[in-house]
Design an enzyme around this catalytic site. Structure first.
Site, short mmCIF file in Angstrom:
data_model
loop_
_atom_site.label_atom_id
_atom_site.label_comp_id
_atom_site.label_asym_id
_atom_site.label_seq_id
_atom_site.Cartn_x
_atom_site.Cartn_y
_atom_site.Cartn_z
CD1 TRP A 234 -2.39 -2.15 1.52
CD2 TRP A 234 -3.08 -0.91 -0.21
NE1 TRP A 234 -3.45 -2.80 0.93
CE2 TRP A 234 -3.90 -2.07 -0.12
CE3 TRP A 234 -3.33 -0.01 -1.23
CZ2 TRP A 234 -4.94 -2.32 -1.02
CZ3 TRP A 234 -4.37 -0.26 -2.13
CH2 TRP A 234 -5.15 -1.40 -2.01
CE LYS B 280 -9.58 -2.72 2.74
NZ LYS B 280 -8.37 -1.97 2.53
CG ASP C 55 -3.52 3.93 3.82
OD1 ASP C 55 -4.61 3.72 4.40
OD2 ASP C 55 -3.22 3.40 2.73
C1 LIG Z 1 -7.84 -1.39 1.17
C2 LIG Z 1 -6.75 -0.41 1.33
C3 LIG Z 1 -6.60 0.70 0.47
C4 LIG Z 1 -7.43 0.86 -0.79
O1 LIG Z 1 -8.65 1.29 -0.58
P1 LIG Z 1 -9.68 1.44 -1.80
O2 LIG Z 1 -10.92 1.78 -1.07
O3 LIG Z 1 -9.73 0.14 -2.55
O4 LIG Z 1 -9.21 2.55 -2.67
C5 LIG Z 1 -5.59 1.61 0.72
N1 LIG Z 1 -4.76 1.44 1.76
C6 LIG Z 1 -4.85 0.39 2.59
C7 LIG Z 1 -3.89 0.26 3.72
C8 LIG Z 1 -5.85 -0.55 2.40
O5 LIG Z 1 -5.95 -1.59 3.24
#
Ligand SMILES: *Cc1c(COP(=O)(O)O)cnc(C)c1O
Length: 363
Positions: A101, A199, A175
């Protein structure tokens, strides 16, 4: 109703109580005669839902008053562009690469600023965390980006870096998509946090941004108005139509979290769940988790069968036991168990029982 245990990395399992409540409200929310999906985002019913969700999240995550909470769209990937458009001022951005990521984030940011990789764990196959004291931070970065929980590689920061103590004045951007609300956040170390909801907060379609007020108002001219944090903040996340139903669902999750005892209580449960699973993996001859002990994720646990020819049989047997979506991400292979807030200890225990049973019968 006895539902299977769903170990999906995202969109992920929701608390059953929340789904039941949403089903009850589906045709008629609180006597309004409307489904939440059918409400104007500017009507009093939805404004009440929004304000409750906003206040509950601020309380749960202990977000200080000098931070804005924004409910946006576009997901984590869109934030990879939206953050640099708002914070880079076209200059240098520092990234710490710890897995898939953060790697993706820095690629996207190159369109909006000059990316400097301050540290990377690529040489360790993304299974360690580079010591902050050894990061090569720039003197003039617009911000420093980390992914505080790498969903695919299973690497988590158990303490956020203290940039000030490292002599760096740049704001820290995290993030936190895949571990938001699983543990407290030390906001004194954070300038901006973002995460997709799917998530640990609710359904896909909602993106959470928590941003310190002094970072607003410096977006690049090319930044779309709907993605300009100042514009979004000035309109209480209603500059354009927000993802109303996803906000409502996340609001139900926030109330569920409060009934569970809040984030500190969730953290204790998440610690216990993770310990149970890692202990089972570590004490086995068949399974293996390769992440360094000091940075193993409590949310996403990738593991491998030492005999990979057993992978299909493992997954088929798991499904038969009501253990869903254990296949690892295609980029790393193997297995992955995502054990977010909505996964009860009994679900992890069922997985551990299955791991042990499978090992006994196959080796
Ligand atoms: C799932 C995830 C993303 C991506 O998110 P989207 O909603 O698919 O754009 C970005 N960063 C992390 C750490 C993730 O787990």
């Amino acid at each position: 109703m006895n539902r299977p245990f769903n170990f999906s990395a995202g969109p992920a399992a929701m608390p059953q109580e929340v789904l039941t409540e949403a089903a009850k409200d589906m045709l008629d929310w609180h006597g309004s005669g409307m489904s939440v999906m059918e409400m104007s985002h500017r009507g009093k019913e939805f404004i009440a839902i929004y304000e409750q969700a906003h206040a509950d999240l601020r309380e749960l995550l202990a977000v200080p008053d000098n931070f804005k909470i924004l409910f946006m769209q576009g997901g984590g990937l869109a934030e990879n562009a939206i953050v640099p458009m708002n914070l880079s001022r076209g200059g240098v951005i520092d990234f710490v690469v710890t897995g898939s990521w953060s790697l993706k984030s820095q690629q996207e940011a190159r369109k909006y600023g000059t990316v400097h990789i301050a540290a990377s764990n690529a040489a360790d196959d993304h299974a360690t965390l580079p010591e902050p004291a050894h990061w090569q931070l720039s003197s003039n970065a617009g911000y420093v980006h980390i992914c505080s929980n790498e969903t695919i590689n299973g690497v988590e920061y158990h303490t956020l870096p203290d940039l000030k103590a490292l002599g760096c004045e740049a704001p820290l951007v995290i993030d936190f998509s895949s571990h938001v609300a699983s543990r407290p956040v030390d906001w004194s170390r954070v300038g901006l946090a973002f995460g997709g909801a799917q998530k640990n907060l609710g359904p896909a379609g909602l993106t959470l941004v928590v941003v310190r007020e002094d970072l607003l108002g410096q977006a690049l001219p090319i930044c779309p108005s709907a993605f300009n944090y100042k514009t979004v903040a000035d309109h209480q996340s209603m500059y354009n139509t927000p993802p109303t139903y996803a906000i409502y669902m996340a609001g139900l999750v926030f109330q569920w979290l409060k009934r569970q005892g809040g984030i500190a209580a969730m953290e204790a449960r998440n610690q216990a769940k993770a310990a149970l699973l890692y202990d089972a993996l570590d004490s086995s001859q068949l399974y293996q988790n390769k992440v360094a002990l000091n940075c193993r994720s409590r949310m996403n646990v990738p593991f491998f069968l030492r005999d990979e020819s057993l992978n299909e049989a493992f997954l088929t047997g798991a499904r038969a036991q009501g253990l869903l979506q254990l296949k690892g991400h295609k980029s790393v292979g193997g297995m992955r168990a995502s054990i977010y807030n909505a996964m009860p200890l009994e679900g992890v225990q069922a997985l551990v029982d299955y791991l042990q049973h499978f090992e006994k019968t196959r080796s």
